[in-house]
Structures are given as structure tokens and as C-alpha cells.
Design a protein around this motif. Structure first.
Motif, PDB file in Angstrom:
ATOM      1  N   GLU A  21      -4.382   9.195  -0.086  1.00 19.40           N
ATOM      2  CA  GLU A  21      -5.824   9.036   0.122  1.00 19.40           C
ATOM      3  C   GLU A  21      -6.221   7.564   0.148  1.00 19.40           C
ATOM      4  O   GLU A  21      -6.978   7.119   1.009  1.00 19.40           O
ATOM      5  CB  GLU A  21      -6.634   9.713  -0.992  1.00 19.40           C
ATOM      6  N   GLU A  22      -5.734   6.830  -0.836  1.00 23.30           N
ATOM      7  CA  GLU A  22      -6.065   5.405  -0.910  1.00 23.30           C
ATOM      8  C   GLU A  22      -5.572   4.670   0.326  1.00 23.30           C
ATOM      9  O   GLU A  22      -6.250   3.800   0.862  1.00 23.30           O
ATOM     10  CB  GLU A  22      -5.447   4.775  -2.158  1.00 23.30           C
ATOM     11  N   ARG A  23      -4.391   5.036   0.785  1.00 21.03           N
ATOM     12  CA  ARG A  23      -3.822   4.381   1.957  1.00 21.03           C
ATOM     13  C   ARG A  23      -4.654   4.652   3.192  1.00 21.03           C
ATOM     14  O   ARG A  23      -4.905   3.753   3.994  1.00 21.03           O
ATOM     15  CB  ARG A  23      -2.386   4.851   2.214  1.00 21.03           C
ATOM     16  N   SER A  46       0.836  -1.202   0.000  1.00 22.46           N
ATOM     17  CA  SER A  46       0.000   0.000   0.000  1.00 22.46           C
ATOM     18  C   SER A  46       0.874   1.257   0.000  1.00 22.46           C
ATOM     19  O   SER A  46       0.618   2.210  -0.735  1.00 22.46           O
ATOM     20  CB  SER A  46      -0.909  -0.040   1.224  1.00 22.46           C
ATOM     21  N   THR A 105      -7.868   5.558   3.314  1.00 22.32           N
ATOM     22  CA  THR A 105      -9.171   4.900   3.139  1.00 22.32           C
ATOM     23  C   THR A 105      -9.060   3.411   3.442  1.00 22.32           C
ATOM     24  O   THR A 105      -9.910   2.831   4.125  1.00 22.32           O
ATOM     25  CB  THR A 105      -9.663   5.109   1.693  1.00 22.32           C
ATOM     26  N   TYR A 106      -8.004   2.807   2.924  1.00 25.60           N
ATOM     27  CA  TYR A 106      -7.757   1.382   3.154  1.00 25.60           C
ATOM     28  C   TYR A 106      -7.564   1.104   4.640  1.00 25.60           C
ATOM     29  O   TYR A 106      -8.157   0.188   5.209  1.00 25.60           O
ATOM     30  CB  TYR A 106      -6.513   0.987   2.358  1.00 25.60           C
ATOM     31  N   THR A 135       0.367   3.103  -3.639  1.00 28.75           N
ATOM     32  CA  THR A 135      -0.900   3.820  -3.736  1.00 28.75           C
ATOM     33  C   THR A 135      -0.759   5.242  -3.203  1.00 28.75           C
ATOM     34  O   THR A 135       0.210   5.582  -2.533  1.00 28.75           O
ATOM     35  CB  THR A 135      -2.023   3.103  -2.956  1.00 28.75           C
ATOM     36  N   ASP A 156      -0.106  -1.543 -10.961  1.00 29.08           N
ATOM     37  CA  ASP A 156      -1.284  -0.740 -10.596  1.00 29.08           C
ATOM     38  C   ASP A 156      -2.145  -0.455 -11.823  1.00 29.08           C
ATOM     39  O   ASP A 156      -1.852  -0.903 -12.937  1.00 29.08           O
ATOM     40  CB  ASP A 156      -0.870   0.543  -9.854  1.00 29.08           C
TER      41      ASP A 156
END
Lengths: 193, 193
Positions: A149-151, A142, A153-154, A146, B62
Motif C-alpha cells: 500500500e505504501e509503495r 521502498s 501511494t508513494y 515498505t 523503519d
DNA sequence: ATAAAGCCTTGACTAAAATCAATGCTTTTT
DNA sequence: AAAAAGCATTGATTTTAGTCAAGGCTTTAT
């Protein structure tokens, strides 16, 4: 007293009543107050801690005095400076309680004796460290592949408990960010809804 | 043929001659050409690979088609999409050869059978995964708490072999950087000497 | 009840990394 | 031998994160 420990153990490797009694002899109960250390860097880590209740964190402190949290620990998790525990070298991490906690500790000698005398304990240990490895691998993947934001959210979907119980500045530290940056990310995520 | 495998095994858990013969029955030799896949994402990972010779990499791709290397593997190392291997779910990682390689593979059924029938194999597995966990923990700590220069310096001192055998753009990917940034970091480091 | 500390967010500015493009050398392919 | 591909570096620009300061709310300590 060690309810969650044995629940967790039995889920991975079913134990007989005798085996539970046998293992219980090796466990040591420990309570921590909020902010109380379980381990300070420089000391040798002599136990593995299973968390029955509460929340802990494991972190290093850099030359500028900044704390870098590498792991949180909640109920059902295991926490330790494993390298120090296994090698006897001074710990490079600190471990303290984010909130009041109850632990089940296993000393190094107990650990080694259980490994030798109880094959189910070796299986339990192997499964635990395998799970920890896979979680850390997902986290590393991660991080290097990524967006922030993605991290976040995850992370919040994977560990809603942590986000609710832990200050934001600690979450930022865990993610390798500053609190200001995390705040801006949270704003970006919520405004994109 | 499996010389390094048994050397590595005996270092961790000494084996008798009979035990070596017994284990050898479960090993499968495999050669890979440079760039040849061992595993492609979407397929289930059915083996754990021990590297006798050569170099491999494990990476994800990705949505934009960028490759993110999470692990290199050289002689003496173990490489696998462990989550896929253990759960039977489709792999999220790819594994291919950076240079020609010779491997010793262990299938899932062989792995499970050896765990049940040979306690020394369980110990070997536990020690391997513990070592992998500790290496990844150091790497994660390095990522969240040190500068890019420090991380690169640390990486090159820890793995001089990798830096010499692997293209710079792959090292950049492993570190979560772009090749241009890595090039600038290398320039900063060499001009600070 | 009040003061102090902790926590979070925001603004302004700075620093670092990413992006895009270009160049040139080395290795591989034809 | 020549063309193509791979690899690495550099420059200019854009984007993103860090730093510093400030304000305000909540929690804890006195």
C-alpha cells in the motif's frame, strides 16, 4: 524539434548558442507509433533516447513469457538499455512506446565524441545518471522496506502522470505484482479513506 | 594508504604522478571499529567514502525499528548517502562498519573542487555512478522478476565475499526478507542439489 | 453497427512469506 | 570459567500474494 532536450540540458549545464548548434548536429529525431519497438532484446542498443513527447517502457520477458517493466519513460526522461549501449553486448531489455512518441537519439559514437569534445556534455551525463541512480535507490528502498500500500501511494504521488496514462496491469508489472493484487491494494487504499 | 583508491582510479582513468599527488591532498583517511557509525540518519552526509579495507553497510530504520539494508560495501567500493551528500539535506540512511574498516574520504567541497579542476575526476565520478546504477538495475530486475531462490543464488554467485563475511540476518535484510525465510530458502537450495 | 480485444475487478482457492516461539550452538563479555 | 549475547534453524500458525476463472465495461477493429 529538440526543445525539451535543450531545456533540460540548460537547466543542468547552461549552454551557449554555439554549443547548442554543435550538439544538435549529433542528435537524431525519431518517431514511434504506439507499441512500436525502439529496442528488442538480443539486439545491441546503439542509442540513448531522450523523450521529447509520449511515453515508453523498458522491460524484460522471463522464461514463462511474463513481462517485467523496470522503467517507464515520459517527457524529459532518458531511456536506454545502458549496459548494452556501453558494452556492445546484446540487450536484455525491450523498449517500446506505450503511446505515440517523439525522441531525440544520441548514437554511441556521438556520445563518445561529445564526452571527449564537450566537457559540459560529460557534466550533463554525470548529472543525468546520478539522478537516475537516486530515483532507483528510493525505489529499491521502498520495495524492501515498505508495504505494498505504501509503495503504491508513494508511486502515485511521485508520478501522477504515469498512473493516468499507463494501464494498471503495467503499473502492477513495474511494482512486481499481479494485476489482481494491485486491484485489491487500490481497493484497500480507497476504502481506508 | 590510498593504494586501492588509486588502483581503482587508474583502472578507469589513468593518472600522472602529479595528478595522483594533487588528488591525494583532498583525501582524508578514516578508520572505523566494528559497529562504529560513519553516518547516522538525521545528520547531513558530508563525505563520500572509498573503502580501502573492511566491510560496511548502509541501511534505513523503519517506524517499527526494523533495519533495511540497501547496500553493503567492501574493499574497492564507494559508500555514501548520496542524496544527502549532494543536497545537504539530513540523511535518511545510516552507515556503519560490519567489521573494522579503513576508508579514504572525500568531502563535499573537495568533491566539487576536483570536479571543476580535474576533468579526469569528473570522468572517474561518472564511471563510478554509472557502474553503481547498472548494479542496482540488475538487482531491481532480479527482485521484480525472479523467485527468492533465484535471487539468493544470483547474489551468492555475484558476491561470494559478502556471504562469507556478513551475518545471514543482514543478507536477509538486504534481500527484503526475514531471517527465517532466508534460512528456509537456503535449505531448499541445498536440498535441490 | 457489431464483433473482438483490452482492461479491470472480484471470488474462491492455493502457495509462499511473515510472525511467534523455542532450541541449540558459537562468540563475546564479565 | 561462567554468563550473556549473537546467530541460525525449525515448527506451527497466521497473513499476504498468486493463480485461475468469470463477469462486465471500454476501446478498437472490422
Amino acid at each position: 524539434m529538440y526543445e525539451l532536450f535543450f531545456q533540460n540540458f540548460n537547466k543542468k549545464v547552461p549552454l551557449t548558442q554555439e554549443e547548442e548548434v554543435y550538439i544538435k548536429n549529433y542528435l537524431l529525431p525519431k518517431k514511434l507509433r504506439k507499441k512500436q519497438y525502439l529496442l528488442q532484446e538480443g539486439d545491441v542498443c546503439k542509442t540513448i533516447a531522450f523523450i521529447e513527447k509520449g511515453a515508453l517502457r523498458e522491460y524484460s520477458v522471463d522464461d514463462s513469457g511474463n513481462e517485467h517493466i523496470i522503467q517507464f519513460g515520459l517527457e524529459g526522461w532518458v531511456i536506454s538499455d545502458l549496459y548494452s549501449f556501453l558494452t556492445g553486448e546484446p540487450a536484455t531489455y525491450n523498449i517500446d512506446a506505450i503511446e505515440e512518441a517523439e525522441l531525440a537519439l544520441i548514437s554511441k559514437s556521438a556520445h563518445e565524441e561529445l564526452l571527449l569534445k564537450l566537457p559540459k556534455y560529460e557534466t550533463f551525463t554525470r548529472l543525468n545518471i546520478t539522478g537516475a541512480y537516486l530515483a532507483m535507490q528510493r525505489r529499491l528502498t521502498s520495495i524492501i522496506s515498505t508495504s505494498l500500500e505504501e509503495r503504491y501511494t508513494y508511486f502515485t504521488s511521485l508520478y501522477p502522470n504515469i498512473v493516468q496514462r499507463v494501464p494498471q496491469h503495467m503499473v502492477a508489472s513495474y511494482m512486481g505484482l499481479t494485476p489482481e493484487t494491485l486491484s485489491r491494494i487500490r481497493r484497500r487504499i480507497s476504502s481506508n479513506k
